[in-house]
Design a protein around this motif. Structure first.
Motif, short mmCIF file in Angstrom:
data_model
loop_
_atom_site.label_atom_id
_atom_site.label_comp_id
_atom_site.label_asym_id
_atom_site.label_seq_id
_atom_site.Cartn_x
_atom_site.Cartn_y
_atom_site.Cartn_z
N ALA A 41 -0.86 5.15 -0.40
CA ALA A 41 0.43 5.71 -0.80
C ALA A 41 0.19 6.53 -2.07
N VAL A 42 -0.61 7.55 -1.94
CA VAL A 42 -1.03 8.47 -3.00
C VAL A 42 -1.81 7.74 -4.08
N ASP A 43 -1.14 7.28 -5.15
CA ASP A 43 -1.86 6.67 -6.27
C ASP A 43 -1.83 5.15 -6.25
N LYS A 44 -1.32 4.58 -5.15
CA LYS A 44 -1.27 3.13 -5.01
C LYS A 44 -1.57 2.78 -3.56
N ILE A 45 -1.67 1.49 -3.30
CA ILE A 45 -1.91 0.98 -1.95
C ILE A 45 -0.74 0.08 -1.59
N GLU A 46 -0.15 0.31 -0.43
CA GLU A 46 0.91 -0.58 0.04
C GLU A 46 0.29 -1.68 0.90
N ILE A 47 0.83 -2.87 0.76
CA ILE A 47 0.37 -4.03 1.53
C ILE A 47 1.53 -4.51 2.38
N TRP A 48 1.34 -4.48 3.69
CA TRP A 48 2.37 -4.83 4.66
C TRP A 48 1.91 -5.98 5.54
N ASP A 49 2.85 -6.79 6.01
CA ASP A 49 2.57 -7.71 7.10
C ASP A 49 2.31 -6.83 8.32
#
Length: 153
Positions: free
Chosen positions: A114-122
Motif C-alpha cells: 500500500a505504497v509506503d506501508k503494508i496492509e495485513i488482511w485475513d
C-alpha cells in the motif's frame, strides 16, 4: 521514501507471529529496518509501517490543532492500538492480540503493498473484498481518482 509492491500470503503461528515475506524484505532499505509500527487500517485490516514511513505521518498528526474536536477524534482513532514491533531473530513479527482481533485474523493472512506501508488482511476477507468489486466499478473508480480535476491526493 519507501515504496512497496507485491502481494504475499503468510501464516500466523499460535502466538500471532508471521514471517515477513522475503519479497517485502528485499524492498526495505539496505540497512534493513527491524522496527515497525503496526496499526488499525481504514478497513478491517492492519497497516504495517516501517519506522521511516511512520515518522513523517506521526509528525504530521502531532502538529494538528488539538483545539479542534475532529482532530482529537481522528487522532484517537488513528493512534488507538498503534504499537511498535520488531523483527525477531527468525524474521518474524508479532501481531498484538487487540489488533489481531480488530482485523479478525485467524491463520491465513495476505500482506499487500500500500505504497509506503503494508496492509495485513485475513485471507478470506481479502478475497471477499475483491470478489465484491467488479471490473466496471474499478474502472469507474480509477477514472474518478486518476483524472486531472478528479479527487485530490
Amino acid at each position: 521514501m519507501i515504496g512497496f509492491l507485491g502481494e504475499y500470503e503468510a501464516t500466523l503461528d499460535s502466538k500471532g507471529r508471521f514471517l515477513l515475506p522475503v519479497g517485502f524484505k528485499k524492498q526495505l532499505p539496505e540497512e534493513g529496518p527491524t522496527q515497525f509500527v503496526i496499526n488499525r487500517g481504514f478497513e478491517k485490516c492492519l497497516s504495517l509501517y516501517p519506522m521511516k514511513s511512520w515518522e513523517p505521518i506521526f509528525a504530521r498528526v502531532s502538529q494538528l490543532n488539538d483545539f479542534d474536536p475532529e482532530v482529537r477524534q481522528f487522532r484517537r482513532y488513528f493512534l488507538n492500538g498503534a504499537t511498535m514491533i520488531e523483527l525477531d531473530s527468525a524474521g518474524r513479527l508479532l501481531i498484538p492480540q487487540n489488533l489481531k482481533e480488530h482485523a479478525a485474523l485467524e491463520k491465513d493472512i495476505v500482506l499487500t503493498a500500500a505504497v509506503d506501508k503494508i496492509e495485513i488482511w485475513d485471507k478470506s476477507k481479502y478475497q471477499q473484498f475483491f470478489e465484491s468489486f467488479s471490473p466496471e466499478a474499478f474502472s469507474s473508480l480509477a477514472k474518478q481518482v486518476m483524472n486531472p480535476g478528479g479527487l485530490s491526493s
